[in-house]
Design a protein around this motif. Structure first.
Motif, mmCIF file in Angstrom:
data_model
loop_
_atom_site.group_PDB
_atom_site.id
_atom_site.type_symbol
_atom_site.label_atom_id
_atom_site.label_comp_id
_atom_site.label_asym_id
_atom_site.label_seq_id
_atom_site.Cartn_x
_atom_site.Cartn_y
_atom_site.Cartn_z
ATOM 1 N N ILE A 74 0.823 -1.203 0.000
ATOM 2 C CA ILE A 74 0.000 0.000 0.000
ATOM 3 C C ILE A 74 0.861 1.259 0.000
ATOM 4 O O ILE A 74 0.559 2.245 -0.691
ATOM 5 C CB ILE A 74 -0.935 -0.007 1.222
ATOM 6 N N VAL A 75 1.949 1.220 0.748
ATOM 7 C CA VAL A 75 2.827 2.392 0.845
ATOM 8 C C VAL A 75 3.451 2.719 -0.509
ATOM 9 O O VAL A 75 3.419 3.869 -0.970
ATOM 10 C CB VAL A 75 3.920 2.168 1.909
ATOM 11 N N VAL A 76 4.016 1.707 -1.185
ATOM 12 C CA VAL A 76 4.691 1.999 -2.456
ATOM 13 C C VAL A 76 3.688 2.292 -3.567
ATOM 14 O O VAL A 76 3.988 3.052 -4.500
ATOM 15 C CB VAL A 76 5.630 0.835 -2.870
ATOM 16 N N VAL A 77 2.478 1.730 -3.474
ATOM 17 C CA VAL A 77 1.481 1.961 -4.516
ATOM 18 C C VAL A 77 0.864 3.346 -4.392
ATOM 19 O O VAL A 77 0.872 4.145 -5.338
ATOM 20 C CB VAL A 77 0.375 0.876 -4.467
ATOM 21 N N TYR A 78 0.323 3.652 -3.224
ATOM 22 C CA TYR A 78 -0.453 4.887 -3.090
ATOM 23 C C TYR A 78 0.393 6.114 -2.780
ATOM 24 O O TYR A 78 -0.056 7.246 -2.995
ATOM 25 C CB TYR A 78 -1.539 4.700 -2.024
ATOM 26 N N LEU A 79 1.614 5.892 -2.278
ATOM 27 C CA LEU A 79 2.502 7.031 -2.065
ATOM 28 C C LEU A 79 3.537 7.161 -3.174
ATOM 29 O O LEU A 79 4.345 8.084 -3.169
ATOM 30 C CB LEU A 79 3.192 6.917 -0.699
ATOM 31 N N GLY A 80 3.528 6.209 -4.122
ATOM 32 C CA GLY A 80 4.457 6.270 -5.252
ATOM 33 C C GLY A 80 5.907 6.175 -4.822
ATOM 34 O O GLY A 80 6.749 6.929 -5.331
ATOM 35 N N LEU A 81 6.223 5.241 -3.928
ATOM 36 C CA LEU A 81 7.568 5.178 -3.349
ATOM 37 C C LEU A 81 8.358 3.953 -3.814
ATOM 38 O O LEU A 81 9.087 3.341 -3.033
ATOM 39 C CB LEU A 81 7.468 5.185 -1.812
ATOM 40 N N ASP A 82 8.228 3.594 -5.085
ATOM 41 C CA ASP A 82 9.027 2.492 -5.620
ATOM 42 C C ASP A 82 10.502 2.848 -5.574
ATOM 43 O O ASP A 82 10.886 4.013 -5.716
ATOM 44 C CB ASP A 82 8.621 2.192 -7.065
ATOM 45 N N PHE A 83 11.337 1.830 -5.400
ATOM 46 C CA PHE A 83 12.784 2.047 -5.424
ATOM 47 C C PHE A 83 13.486 0.792 -5.932
ATOM 48 O O PHE A 83 12.905 -0.298 -5.964
ATOM 49 C CB PHE A 83 13.318 2.428 -4.028
ATOM 50 N N GLY A 84 14.736 0.958 -6.350
ATOM 51 C CA GLY A 84 15.530 -0.174 -6.825
ATOM 52 C C GLY A 84 15.057 -0.679 -8.180
ATOM 53 O O GLY A 84 14.457 0.067 -8.973
ATOM 54 N N PRO A 85 15.287 -1.949 -8.479
ATOM 55 C CA PRO A 85 14.903 -2.523 -9.777
ATOM 56 C C PRO A 85 13.419 -2.375 -10.088
ATOM 57 O O PRO A 85 13.037 -2.290 -11.255
ATOM 58 C CB PRO A 85 15.304 -3.992 -9.637
ATOM 59 N N MET A 86 12.568 -2.341 -9.045
ATOM 60 C CA MET A 86 11.137 -2.164 -9.299
ATOM 61 C C MET A 86 10.856 -0.790 -9.886
ATOM 62 O O MET A 86 10.010 -0.644 -10.789
ATOM 63 C CB MET A 86 10.333 -2.354 -8.011
ATOM 64 N N PHE B 63 10.758 6.041 2.539
ATOM 65 C CA PHE B 63 10.904 7.398 1.981
ATOM 66 C C PHE B 63 12.364 7.664 1.601
ATOM 67 O O PHE B 63 12.648 8.222 0.539
ATOM 68 C CB PHE B 63 10.432 8.436 2.998
ATOM 69 N N THR B 64 13.290 7.241 2.464
ATOM 70 C CA THR B 64 14.712 7.474 2.199
ATOM 71 C C THR B 64 15.185 6.679 0.991
ATOM 72 O O THR B 64 15.900 7.200 0.120
ATOM 73 C CB THR B 64 15.552 7.085 3.431
ATOM 74 N N LEU B 65 14.784 5.412 0.909
ATOM 75 C CA LEU B 65 15.198 4.557 -0.207
ATOM 76 C C LEU B 65 14.635 5.072 -1.523
ATOM 77 O O LEU B 65 15.306 5.019 -2.563
ATOM 78 C CB LEU B 65 14.744 3.120 0.047
ATOM 79 N N ASN B 66 13.401 5.562 -1.491
ATOM 80 C CA ASN B 66 12.812 6.141 -2.703
ATOM 81 C C ASN B 66 13.578 7.384 -3.137
ATOM 82 O O ASN B 66 13.793 7.625 -4.328
ATOM 83 C CB ASN B 66 11.348 6.473 -2.456
ATOM 84 N N LYS B 67 14.002 8.167 -2.158
ATOM 85 C CA LYS B 67 14.748 9.386 -2.462
ATOM 86 C C LYS B 67 16.082 9.066 -3.128
ATOM 87 O O LYS B 67 16.512 9.736 -4.071
ATOM 88 C CB LYS B 67 14.996 10.152 -1.153
ATOM 89 N N ILE B 68 16.736 7.996 -2.638
ATOM 90 C CA ILE B 68 18.077 7.661 -3.130
ATOM 91 C C ILE B 68 18.029 6.769 -4.366
ATOM 92 O O ILE B 68 18.800 6.947 -5.317
ATOM 93 C CB ILE B 68 18.884 6.972 -2.014
ATOM 94 N N PHE B 69 17.112 5.772 -4.354
ATOM 95 C CA PHE B 69 17.092 4.763 -5.420
ATOM 96 C C PHE B 69 15.775 4.765 -6.195
ATOM 97 O O PHE B 69 15.334 3.720 -6.678
ATOM 98 C CB PHE B 69 17.328 3.362 -4.828
ATOM 99 N N GLY B 70 15.142 5.915 -6.312
ATOM 100 C CA GLY B 70 13.890 6.018 -7.053
ATOM 101 C C GLY B 70 14.075 5.974 -8.557
ATOM 102 O O GLY B 70 15.188 5.765 -9.073
ATOM 103 N N ASN C 140 14.194 8.188 -10.827
ATOM 104 C CA ASN C 140 15.082 9.182 -11.442
ATOM 105 C C ASN C 140 16.519 8.695 -11.563
ATOM 106 O O ASN C 140 17.305 9.254 -12.340
ATOM 107 C CB ASN C 140 15.050 10.476 -10.627
ATOM 108 N N ARG C 141 16.858 7.657 -10.824
ATOM 109 C CA ARG C 141 18.224 7.134 -10.852
ATOM 110 C C ARG C 141 18.491 6.320 -12.121
ATOM 111 O O ARG C 141 19.641 6.111 -12.505
ATOM 112 C CB ARG C 141 18.451 6.259 -9.610
#
Length: 521
Positions: free
Chosen positions: A207-219, A498-505, A507-508
């Motif tokens: 729910i967090v990554v879907v509704y807050l748009g916080l995907d990170f890494g290979p995903m 939130f931190t992981l999305n900021k670093i590995f979102g 845009n990377r």
């Protein structure tokens, strides 16, 4: 059979090869054969004979046979649903209700929570319902398989009515009896639920990554690829480059949403009814006794069989498909599960090799020693994670670790519930991340995504949940209370995502369009 370090070589070799080559089947074959060579003393011919012996033994095991029957029948049922046009009609219906990409993902999550009684059934059914809809809204197949896998396993770990609970309760009961503790095993499982930090986080993460748009890494990269190029995946489950499956040629357009909903609802009702029946509910009328004694696999076999027969008759009565056409569609559906069956056979084979080499026992022995009581739950969780990841056998981990965790917790006067929950959660982590885990294989198949791509994109999310859960188990070592640890865990979890999305979102990452076109072709 005691072989020391060699006991962990087959699963480790399999995992490393799968990551490097992205060929899971070949990696499993090499891992199983290497294990058999170790067992027979490095005789090549004897090793091949041993491999055949182990795989046949696993395929003819009554439990595994029921799993294969369910997988094949569900594949056939998916073929029938597709033939009827019900899947497309239901997708169009939901498509009118679901207006956004987030809505499609959230619906997949919700369906995964509703089908809480079995992870296999959950994964395959959710994939059959939601894959056309998620494709319509441009959800990457990697994201779909992640949502399916996370909810299918996560919900089975915390809902006290599933095929998992009977097995776990039996282990708790035996452990309590051996230790001389008088407590109902089902009550003990209920008390473990709040301490299962990993399971709760794996469900909340979606729910967090879907509704807050916080995907990170290979995903994040996979989602960006789908958004920019329209490619739902790099490779399909069977290794092909196209997004289409074998069902497009048999689908007709006259079906309605009822043609999907009627068989699926019947399937769910029958599954729950037969679970109660096999547990003796209609004799004792005790839900607790029924849950402790039910045969989940047999119940699902009955349920799927009835749903298949009903669908053939139902579609014939509705003049959507002649009986002969339905049977042809059923056969096409079963064929789509052939690769799943082969993968499961070799995944069980690596488990059989591990049984003979005592891989789990060797891994457990690495963690036995003198440690402070407050670290016990954390160490048990870490061991269970490592053991399940290296073997892919969640229930095998439970069978070894719960009988160790209960007396250890009692002897050191710490929370038994936290320690048992640590085992349960650790098994869930391995089931999410191990290329050898059967539920991960089925989730990949349900989303029609290459298995290694599913594992690669899911691991960062699961590892994040596991690391945060470690903090919860560490705090639980100081108190027999789950409230404070859970509050700390949730706060740390949100900060981490939130931190992981900021670093590995997203845009990377840069998407190589030419390479993508080659993969699709």
């Amino acid at each position: 059979m005691e072989v020391g370090f060699w006991a962990i070589v087959p699963p480790l070799l399999t995992i490393v090869l799968a990551i490097i080559t992205k060929e899971v089947l070949l990696s499993l074959f090499i891992g199983v054969y290497t294990g058999c060579l170790i067992i027979v003393g490095w005789n090549p011919l004897a090793g091949m004979e041993k491999m055949v012996e182990i795989i046949i033994a696993k395929l003819t095991d009554p439990w595994n046979m029921q799993v294969l029957i369910i997988v094949v029948l569900l594949g056939g049922l998916i073929g029938l649903l597709t033939r009827s046009g019900g899947s497309t009609a239901f997708g169009d219906l939901l498509g009118r209700k679901i207006k956004t990409k987030k809505g499609a993902q959230g619906t997949t999550w919700l369906i995964g929570l509703i089908i809480f009684f079995d992870d296999y059934f959950n994964a395959l059914t959710n994939g059959a319902i939601m894959r056309p809809i998620s494709d319509k809204f441009g959800v990457s197949r990697e994201k779909l398989s992640y949502i399916i896998d996370s909810t299918a396993v996560g919900i089975c770990l915390v809902v006290p009515l599933s095929s998992w609970v009977a097995f776990i309760c039996s282990l708790i009961a035996d452990s309590y009896a051996t230790a001389g503790v008088e407590e109902d095993s089902f009550h003990a499982f209920l008390m473990c639920i709040p301490f299962n930090y990993y399971a709760w986080l794996s469900i909340i993460m979606v729910i967090v990554v879907v509704y807050l748009g916080l995907d990170f890494g290979p995903m994040a990269k996979a989602e960006k690829r789908t958004m920019e190029t329209g490619a739902l995946c790099d490779k399909t489950f069977s290794g092909g480059g196209a997004d289409d499956d074998d069902f497009s040629s048999i689908e007709q357009k006259n079906g309605g949403a009822i043609d999907l909903l009627a068989p699926i609802l019947l399937l769910i009702i029958c599954a729950l009814t037969f679970m109660l029946y096999t547990g003796g509910f209609f004799e004792s009328f005790s839900v607790l006794d029924a849950v402790n004694n039910m045969d989940g696999m047999l119940a699902l076999t009955y349920a799927v069989s009835i749903s298949v027969i009903f669908s053939i008759i139902f579609y014939s009565v509705r003049r959507l498909s002649k009986v002969s056409e339905s049977i042809a569609a059923f056969v096409i559906g079963t064929k789509s599960m052939l690769f799943v069956v082969i993968l499961l056979a070799f995944a069980w084979g690596i488990g059989g090799v591990g049984d003979e080499l005592d891989t789990a026992g060797y891994v457990a022995s690495l963690f036995i020693g003198n440690v402070p009581p407050f670290l016990i739950a954390l160490i048990i969780f870490a061991f269970s994670c490592v053991m399940t990841f290296s073997t892919g056998a969640t229930w095998g981990t439970y069978a070894i670790m719960i009988p160790l965790a209960v007396p250890l917790a009692l002897a050191m006067d710490i929370s038994v519930y936290a320690c048992v929950a640590a085992v349960i959660g650790g098994g869930g982590f391995g089931n999410h991340c191990s290329p050898l885990a059967d539920t991960a294989i089925l989730s990949s198949a349900a989303a029609n995504i290459r298995h290694t791509d599913h594992i690669k994109t899911q691991i960062p999310y699961s590892v994040t949940c596991a690391l945060v859960a470690c903090v919860g188990f560490l705090i639980s070592g100081f108190m027999d209370n789950w409230v404070i640890p859970m509050v700390v865990v949730l706060a740390l979890f949100l900060a981490s995502v939130f931190t992981l999305n900021k670093i590995f979102g997203a845009n990377r990452y840069q998407i190589d369009r030419e390479q993508q076109d080659e993969n699709i072709a």
